[in-house]
Motif scaffolding. Sequence first.
Motif, mmCIF file in Angstrom:
data_model
loop_
_atom_site.group_PDB
_atom_site.id
_atom_site.type_symbol
_atom_site.label_atom_id
_atom_site.label_comp_id
_atom_site.label_asym_id
_atom_site.label_seq_id
_atom_site.Cartn_x
_atom_site.Cartn_y
_atom_site.Cartn_z
ATOM 1 N N TYR A 163 54.914 29.364 40.140
ATOM 2 C CA TYR A 163 55.092 27.965 40.534
ATOM 3 C C TYR A 163 56.068 27.797 41.692
ATOM 4 O O TYR A 163 56.329 26.672 42.107
ATOM 5 N N VAL A 164 56.596 28.901 42.206
ATOM 6 C CA VAL A 164 57.549 28.824 43.317
ATOM 7 C C VAL A 164 57.056 29.634 44.511
ATOM 8 O O VAL A 164 57.019 29.147 45.635
ATOM 9 N N GLY A 165 56.674 30.881 44.275
ATOM 10 C CA GLY A 165 56.297 31.771 45.355
ATOM 11 C C GLY A 165 54.799 31.842 45.589
ATOM 12 O O GLY A 165 53.987 31.476 44.736
ATOM 13 N N ASN A 166 54.435 32.337 46.782
ATOM 14 C CA ASN A 166 53.049 32.585 47.150
ATOM 15 C C ASN A 166 52.837 34.084 47.320
ATOM 16 O O ASN A 166 53.795 34.858 47.425
ATOM 17 N N MET A 167 51.572 34.497 47.379
ATOM 18 C CA MET A 167 51.258 35.910 47.488
ATOM 19 C C MET A 167 49.975 36.087 48.298
ATOM 20 O O MET A 167 49.026 35.306 48.171
ATOM 21 N N THR A 168 49.958 37.132 49.140
ATOM 22 C CA THR A 168 48.788 37.443 49.962
ATOM 23 C C THR A 168 48.398 38.897 49.750
ATOM 24 O O THR A 168 49.240 39.792 49.881
ATOM 25 N N LEU A 169 47.124 39.136 49.431
ATOM 26 C CA LEU A 169 46.577 40.468 49.284
ATOM 27 C C LEU A 169 45.652 40.736 50.463
ATOM 28 O O LEU A 169 44.737 39.941 50.730
ATOM 29 N N THR A 170 45.902 41.828 51.178
ATOM 30 C CA THR A 170 45.128 42.169 52.370
ATOM 31 C C THR A 170 44.411 43.490 52.159
ATOM 32 O O THR A 170 45.007 44.457 51.688
ATOM 33 N N CYS A 171 43.107 43.521 52.514
ATOM 34 C CA CYS A 171 42.275 44.709 52.371
ATOM 35 C C CYS A 171 42.163 45.401 53.725
ATOM 36 O O CYS A 171 41.672 44.808 54.697
ATOM 37 N N LEU A 172 42.615 46.650 53.790
ATOM 38 C CA LEU A 172 42.617 47.411 55.044
ATOM 39 C C LEU A 172 41.579 48.526 54.949
ATOM 40 O O LEU A 172 41.564 49.301 53.987
ATOM 41 N N VAL A 173 40.710 48.594 55.990
ATOM 42 C CA VAL A 173 39.661 49.615 56.062
ATOM 43 C C VAL A 173 39.675 50.211 57.465
ATOM 44 O O VAL A 173 39.660 49.475 58.455
ATOM 45 N N VAL A 210 51.625 31.141 42.869
ATOM 46 C CA VAL A 210 51.216 32.080 41.824
ATOM 47 C C VAL A 210 51.585 31.521 40.459
ATOM 48 O O VAL A 210 52.540 30.749 40.328
ATOM 49 N N THR A 211 50.798 31.905 39.459
ATOM 50 C CA THR A 211 51.079 31.535 38.078
ATOM 51 C C THR A 211 50.897 32.771 37.204
ATOM 52 O O THR A 211 50.415 33.817 37.664
ATOM 53 N N LYS A 212 51.258 32.628 35.954
ATOM 54 C CA LYS A 212 51.088 33.741 35.023
ATOM 55 C C LYS A 212 49.627 34.151 34.901
ATOM 56 O O LYS A 212 49.298 35.332 34.734
ATOM 57 N N GLU A 213 48.701 33.171 35.029
ATOM 58 C CA GLU A 213 47.274 33.463 34.909
ATOM 59 C C GLU A 213 46.766 34.325 36.055
ATOM 60 O O GLU A 213 45.670 34.893 35.962
ATOM 61 N N ASP A 214 47.513 34.445 37.140
ATOM 62 C CA ASP A 214 47.089 35.274 38.273
ATOM 63 C C ASP A 214 47.380 36.752 38.054
ATOM 64 O O ASP A 214 46.978 37.590 38.867
ATOM 65 N N ILE A 215 48.057 37.092 36.975
ATOM 66 C CA ILE A 215 48.339 38.497 36.682
ATOM 67 C C ILE A 215 47.041 39.181 36.283
ATOM 68 O O ILE A 215 46.254 38.656 35.507
ATOM 69 N N GLY A 216 46.799 40.358 36.842
ATOM 70 C CA GLY A 216 45.581 41.095 36.529
ATOM 71 C C GLY A 216 45.422 42.287 37.437
ATOM 72 O O GLY A 216 46.280 42.581 38.296
ATOM 73 N N ASN A 217 44.322 43.009 37.268
ATOM 74 C CA ASN A 217 44.006 44.187 38.073
ATOM 75 C C ASN A 217 43.100 43.766 39.232
ATOM 76 O O ASN A 217 41.943 43.400 39.016
#
Length: 462
Positions: A163-173, A210-217
């Motif tokens: 509820y405070v921070g943001n997150m970015t996932l980047t795919c590199l090929v 982000v929230t707790k529900e965003d936790i995962g593989n």
Amino acid sequence: MEQDAFMEPFSSRVGVLQCKIYLLLLAGACSGLKVAVPSHTVHGIRGQALYLPVHYGFHTPASDIQVIWLFERPHTMPKYLLGSVNKSVVPDLEYQHKFTMMPPNASLLINPLQFTDEGNYIVKVNIQGNGTLSASQKIQVTVDDPVTKPVVQIQPSSGAVEYVGNMTLTCLVEGGSRRVYQWLKNGRPVHTSSTNSFSLQNSSLHIAPVTKEDIGNYSCLVKNPVSRMESDIIMPTIYYGPYGLRVNSDRGLKVGEVFTVDIGEAILFDCSADSYPPNTYSWIQRTNNATYVIKHGPRLEVASEKIAQKTTDYMCCAYNNITGRRDETHFTVIITSVVIKQKLEGRPETEYRKARTFSGHEDALDDFGIYEFVAFPDASGVARMPARSVPACDGVPGQDLHSTIYEVIHHIPAQQQDHPESSSQDGEEDACLDRHDEAGLQELGHCKEQDKGKHSRAKQCI
């Protein structure tokens, strides 16, 4: 090649006549010559050989069979690659080392395949017999480099607070052409939502907040027409909690937030809550309207024989030093057996008997007697329920009752052998039990009132 050289001439003339009637049909549709390809789109890998299979058949006598291959790109004229008449191959000298055909087989081999070879390949088959029959097919060829294994990077790498921070996932090929990106969470596709968004080509996944529900593989799947590769699984760090704080014990009776413990028992309490990183726990005890910390850590051991008060309030506090959030839960521990033992041991067995569990079939005469409700408040005298004044009985001052535990004592009057006149005396006989035990607990009895010469009844002075 499905050629029938013994077909009657009459049949051939009929077939040619039918084709002249249906001139709007594609060439070869009804001429007795059919050309087929397994697929009209073939994907090839750059630097490797590519085989374009072609099958054709006819049902007329043929003296010559001609196969021609043409190549075209968008907005350009077709270019001749090579051709054959019967078993003789005539290549374009510019491409003689690149394209190969083995007549009467009309299939084409391209080796090696390059990006410049991408386009449309047209194969035309001509049959010379009692006339000329023609049929053709078109095959689209794409050329790609296979993708390499992708790698996922997370920003910020240290994690984010829900509820405070943001997150970015980047795919590199590193390698691969015409790449298509797809994000997976726990093996299932991730879709756009109020918190999830993607970059233009889906190479980046942005989660805000982000929230707790965003936790995962999470993993990134990259594919193109000739290959597909999936990254290693990565789990983003998301700080959350505490949630669901609760206290459990290894023994004792729990009713709501109250634990009842027998004297002499050592009870172990466990405080837990869902949180990341794990919470720090503090145990707080309340005594005489004052609170103080008695222990740190998730577990607390309470020895019942060492508790001065028989009813003690506790509180467990959980604190997450990353999220800055805290939670607390209150509970009460009651030591009951010692109080009841003291009461029972202080009275002779002939004076009372415990109330039984009635089944509804007992003799009513067995229930005759005086019932006494003994209240056991806290030794400290701190009220746990709203005080209620008890009326005086025979001049005994009224008392305030603060109690949560009661015991029922059944007094059985002694059988009197005297005449009825001696039992019906003037006035009322009142008796009140009013005494304090060593723990400072209060006990309140009932008053007995007998009617002259008729019947007796018990009057409760509460």
